[in-house]
Design an enzyme around this catalytic site. Structure first.
Site, PDB file in Angstrom:
ATOM      1  N   GLU A 134       0.823  -1.218   0.000  1.00 22.31           N
ATOM      2  CA  GLU A 134       0.000   0.000   0.000  1.00 22.31           C
ATOM      3  C   GLU A 134       0.849   1.257   0.000  1.00 22.31           C
ATOM      4  O   GLU A 134       0.418   2.293  -0.508  1.00 22.31           O
ATOM      5  CB  GLU A 134      -0.933   0.001   1.223  1.00 22.31           C
ATOM      6  CG  GLU A 134      -2.035  -1.049   1.113  1.00 22.31           C
ATOM      7  CD  GLU A 134      -2.836  -1.222   2.395  1.00 22.31           C
ATOM      8  OE1 GLU A 134      -2.519  -0.548   3.400  1.00 22.31           O
ATOM      9  OE2 GLU A 134      -3.756  -2.048   2.377  1.00 22.31           O
TER      10      GLU A 134
ATOM     11  N   HIS B 184       9.703  -1.356   2.813  1.00 23.74           N
ATOM     12  CA  HIS B 184       9.676  -1.472   4.269  1.00 23.74           C
ATOM     13  C   HIS B 184       9.538  -2.930   4.679  1.00 23.74           C
ATOM     14  O   HIS B 184       8.910  -3.728   3.988  1.00 23.74           O
ATOM     15  CB  HIS B 184       8.534  -0.653   4.882  1.00 23.74           C
ATOM     16  CG  HIS B 184       7.190  -0.923   4.265  1.00 23.74           C
ATOM     17  ND1 HIS B 184       6.794  -0.359   3.074  1.00 23.74           N
ATOM     18  CD2 HIS B 184       6.157  -1.701   4.680  1.00 23.74           C
ATOM     19  CE1 HIS B 184       5.570  -0.771   2.779  1.00 23.74           C
ATOM     20  NE2 HIS B 184       5.163  -1.598   3.735  1.00 23.74           N
TER      21      HIS B 184
END
Ligand code: 5GP
Ligand code: ZN
Length: 117
Positions: A96, A101
């Protein structure tokens, strides 16, 4: 830094987040919508959109990201019991936010690895 990237802004301190670790290369902060008792995101300061965009030149940074992720998990007290790390990539991966990450999920048994949706 990418001007319109949420995680670049968090790394730069322009958007607030509950940071648990930062150094010159990586930043770790609590996920705003935790999926486990402990849910932390670890990002490089360098803007790289997805794992697929990781160039060979970024190998050293990627190694640092992985090693610092283990360090953060240790500092959060997760290491002995264990924890899960996840990198989602693009649409089918459920990504998203397009700044690479690692999710650290822990604080309870995470169970078998199953897709959410
Ligand atoms: P992805 O699906 O891209 O792997 O994960 C993005 C994660 O970022 C999600 O777990 C989501 O809850 C988290 N997130 C989205 N916006 C924010 C925000 O503004 N602050 C924080 N701390 N986490 C966020
Ligand atoms: Zn970014």
């Amino acid at each position: 830094m990418s001007q319109d990237c949420l995680f670049c802004k968090i790394a730069a301190g322009k958007i607030p987040a509950t940071k648990v670790y930062e150094d010159d290369q990586v930043v770790a902060f609590r996920d705003i919508n935790p999926q486990a008792p402990v849910h932390v995101l670890v990002i490089p300061r360098q803007h790289i959109a997805t794992l697929d965009d990781l160039a060979p030149e970024a190998r050293a940074m990627a190694g640092c990201l992985l090693e610092r992720t283990a360090h953060v998990a240790r500092e959060l007290g997760l290491s002995q019991a264990g924890y899960r790390t996840i990198i989602n990539t693009r649409g089918h991966g459920g990504q998203e936010v397009f700044h690479i990450h690692l999710h650290i999920l822990g604080g309870k048994p995470m169970g078998p690895m199953v897709a959410r949706g």
